[in-house]
Design a protein around this motif. Sequence first.
Motif, PDB file in Angstrom:
ATOM      1  N   THR A  72     -13.340  22.827 -41.138  1.00 41.06           N
ATOM      2  CA  THR A  72     -12.486  21.643 -41.065  1.00 41.06           C
ATOM      3  C   THR A  72     -12.760  20.947 -39.751  1.00 41.06           C
ATOM      4  O   THR A  72     -12.748  21.576 -38.689  1.00 41.06           O
ATOM      5  N   SER A  74     -12.011  17.221 -37.610  1.00 48.46           N
ATOM      6  CA  SER A  74     -11.227  15.987 -37.516  1.00 48.46           C
ATOM      7  C   SER A  74     -11.784  15.122 -36.406  1.00 48.46           C
ATOM      8  O   SER A  74     -11.910  15.582 -35.272  1.00 48.46           O
ATOM      9  N   THR A 101     -12.862  27.691 -32.924  1.00 45.50           N
ATOM     10  CA  THR A 101     -12.413  26.302 -32.811  1.00 45.50           C
ATOM     11  C   THR A 101     -13.041  25.661 -31.585  1.00 45.50           C
ATOM     12  O   THR A 101     -13.100  26.284 -30.516  1.00 45.50           O
ATOM     13  N   SER A 124     -12.735  23.552 -36.651  1.00 41.62           N
ATOM     14  CA  SER A 124     -12.767  25.005 -36.797  1.00 41.62           C
ATOM     15  C   SER A 124     -13.957  25.370 -37.678  1.00 41.62           C
ATOM     16  O   SER A 124     -14.127  24.825 -38.770  1.00 41.62           O
ATOM     17  N   THR A 235     -11.029  13.389 -41.433  1.00 37.90           N
ATOM     18  CA  THR A 235     -11.025  14.859 -41.460  1.00 37.90           C
ATOM     19  C   THR A 235     -11.779  15.318 -42.703  1.00 37.90           C
ATOM     20  O   THR A 235     -11.529  14.826 -43.805  1.00 37.90           O
ATOM     21  N   HIS A 237     -13.024  18.790 -44.906  1.00 38.98           N
ATOM     22  CA  HIS A 237     -13.046  20.224 -45.185  1.00 38.98           C
ATOM     23  C   HIS A 237     -14.331  20.524 -45.969  1.00 38.98           C
ATOM     24  O   HIS A 237     -14.524  19.968 -47.049  1.00 38.98           O
TER      25      HIS A 237
ATOM     26  N   SER B  74      -3.768  15.340 -36.013  1.00 38.18           N
ATOM     27  CA  SER B  74      -4.483  16.512 -36.534  1.00 38.18           C
ATOM     28  C   SER B  74      -4.239  17.689 -35.613  1.00 38.18           C
ATOM     29  O   SER B  74      -4.475  17.586 -34.412  1.00 38.18           O
ATOM     30  N   HIS B  76      -4.988  21.865 -34.926  1.00 33.97           N
ATOM     31  CA  HIS B  76      -5.664  23.123 -35.238  1.00 33.97           C
ATOM     32  C   HIS B  76      -4.821  24.252 -34.633  1.00 33.97           C
ATOM     33  O   HIS B  76      -4.528  24.243 -33.431  1.00 33.97           O
ATOM     34  N   TYR B  77      -4.433  25.192 -35.503  1.00 39.98           N
ATOM     35  CA  TYR B  77      -3.549  26.292 -35.107  1.00 39.98           C
ATOM     36  C   TYR B  77      -4.418  27.460 -34.659  1.00 39.98           C
ATOM     37  O   TYR B  77      -5.269  27.945 -35.412  1.00 39.98           O
ATOM     38  N   GLU B 233      -5.607  24.146 -40.153  1.00 39.54           N
ATOM     39  CA  GLU B 233      -5.587  22.763 -39.644  1.00 39.54           C
ATOM     40  C   GLU B 233      -4.659  21.945 -40.512  1.00 39.54           C
ATOM     41  O   GLU B 233      -4.598  22.135 -41.727  1.00 39.54           O
ATOM     42  N   THR B 235      -3.367  17.809 -40.913  1.00 40.92           N
ATOM     43  CA  THR B 235      -3.429  16.396 -40.512  1.00 40.92           C
ATOM     44  C   THR B 235      -2.362  15.626 -41.275  1.00 40.92           C
ATOM     45  O   THR B 235      -2.245  15.766 -42.493  1.00 40.92           O
ATOM     46  N   GLN B 280      -3.535  20.032 -45.399  1.00 34.64           N
ATOM     47  CA  GLN B 280      -3.853  21.152 -44.531  1.00 34.64           C
ATOM     48  C   GLN B 280      -4.865  22.067 -45.197  1.00 34.64           C
ATOM     49  O   GLN B 280      -4.965  22.121 -46.421  1.00 34.64           O
TER      50      GLN B 280
END
Lengths: 287, 287
Positions: A72, A74, A101, A124, A235, A237, B74, B76-77, B233, B235, B280
């Motif tokens: 993913t 962005s 990331t 990521s 973004t 994926h 956006s 990113h976790y 992720e 957004t 997501q």
Amino acid sequence: MGEAATAPAAVRATIGDSEFDRDTAVTRRAPGVYDIDLSAGWTIISAVNGGYLLAVLGRALADALPHDDPFTISAHYLTASQPGPAVIRTDTVRTGRTLSTGQASLFQYDEEGAEVERIRVLASYGNLDTLPDDVRTTAKPPAFPPMDQCFGPQDGPAPVSGSSAIADRLMLKLDPSTLGWALGAPSGKGEMRSWFGLADGRDADPLSLLLAVDALPPTAFEIGLKGWVPTVELTVHVRARPAPGPLRVSITTRNLAGGFLEEDAEVWDSADRLVAQSRQLARARLS
Amino acid sequence: MGEAATAPAAVRATIGDSEFDRDTAVTRRAPGVYDIDLSAGWTIISAVNGGYLLAVLGRALADALPHDDPFTISAHYLTASQPGPAVIRTDTVRTGRTLSTGQASLFQYDEEGAEVERIRVLASYGNLDTLPDDVRTTAKPPAFPPMDQCFGPQDGPAPVSGSSAIADRLMLKLDPSTLGWALGAPSGKGEMRSWFGLADGRDADPLSLLLAVDALPPTAFEIGLKGWVPTVELTVHVRARPAPGPLRVSITTRNLAGGFLEEDAEVWDSADRLVAQSRQLARARLS
């Protein structure tokens, strides 16, 4: 060179040896810092295509991070890029076992030589080839006419807007039901569909999917708008490594309001697998 | 519509004076640096809800940037947040007339007191109230049963997983056709729909939309998966300021493959306007 001399027209480019690979090649100047000369070959009108730029940044991050594939990514587009020299600065945010990331920014130079940021990206990465084989998707490929019933820039009097450089590098064959705009009769539906490939025959890979999602004429044309539709944020994926052969790209806009619109793209490979999904927020110039 | 499900008018919280506002309040420590005590009130099982965290970061950026509203954000976790102290560091990337772009990271502390990054965000902000009134959307609100035919955590024996803290702060009324999972009979369709509000009656605003898109049970439950579906992720596009009254949130998953899935959310306000769209990428724990 010898091969090209013996069979110039018949030689298909390959992943790693193609226009796209040469024009996205980045040179590591220092750890995490990369130089590139943005090619004029991927411009549309006077702007460098946003998908090409995303692929350039994606390639730098693939080098900087321990994983290879953008799961993913962005991008926020800040200022208009121009063909010519640029520098990419990456930052490794976190590295994990299955995902890492990173962040990257692409800069060009103003008249005084100061850096001007063009795009900033957060992404990521993982390794697509290590994912389990489970597929429980309910998504179905969109209905597409056969390629020989679709139309590209080479098929008529400028059915695709302008004869910009990027058109020579792409194999685009648009579904005639989304080509009303080219005949002065837009459908009013925010849809655009096209077969997609690279003109030199290189097959798709995760990086070229970043180009594919942003390479069709804007859906806004079919809604009846004209002119430029600049991307604010995009973004993507990447969900699977694409099989060899042409891709099908379907883009949909459902909500044009307040001078902005979303463009949702899905990309299907020749094995009928949904290999990428993207969404961008773009500005509409209302006429 | 919906008055019965919210608090009596005399004690309804307002935008600026509510649980959500108090729990997302950030304190500026230095230019671009903010402190916050993450509330335990927005946890689900042991994790802090990702939408609440996004709203916290969104609020810091609204202070740091010259524009008020997140047009596209956006996240990113990176690592799991915990209730307790955190610091947010923002960076103004670009300021323009109609849009500005910023970055923000939220950090907490390990046992030695060192900062650990939890989330990194990239966002472009504008002012929703200055947008033109044109709406050419073709999107239609999803079909929803009336609220009194929908079900929330208060309506039965744990139809919503667990009795976590966040459930007390939300007004969720789920469409029974997406509640099969709670009865042991998931539909197999990746759909989740719910009426949405804040339990104290505060109306929605752009920041609470960032919470709304990530507050429903995971669509994966209706596909037959169990357990946690961590976000990689997320957004969100905020497209209009929501009208007062309850929201309708519809979430769809079309592609579960390779251990990942997308969740697409759309949020409709009481005036039938599409006020937010989000997507997501999440990890599925395959059972």
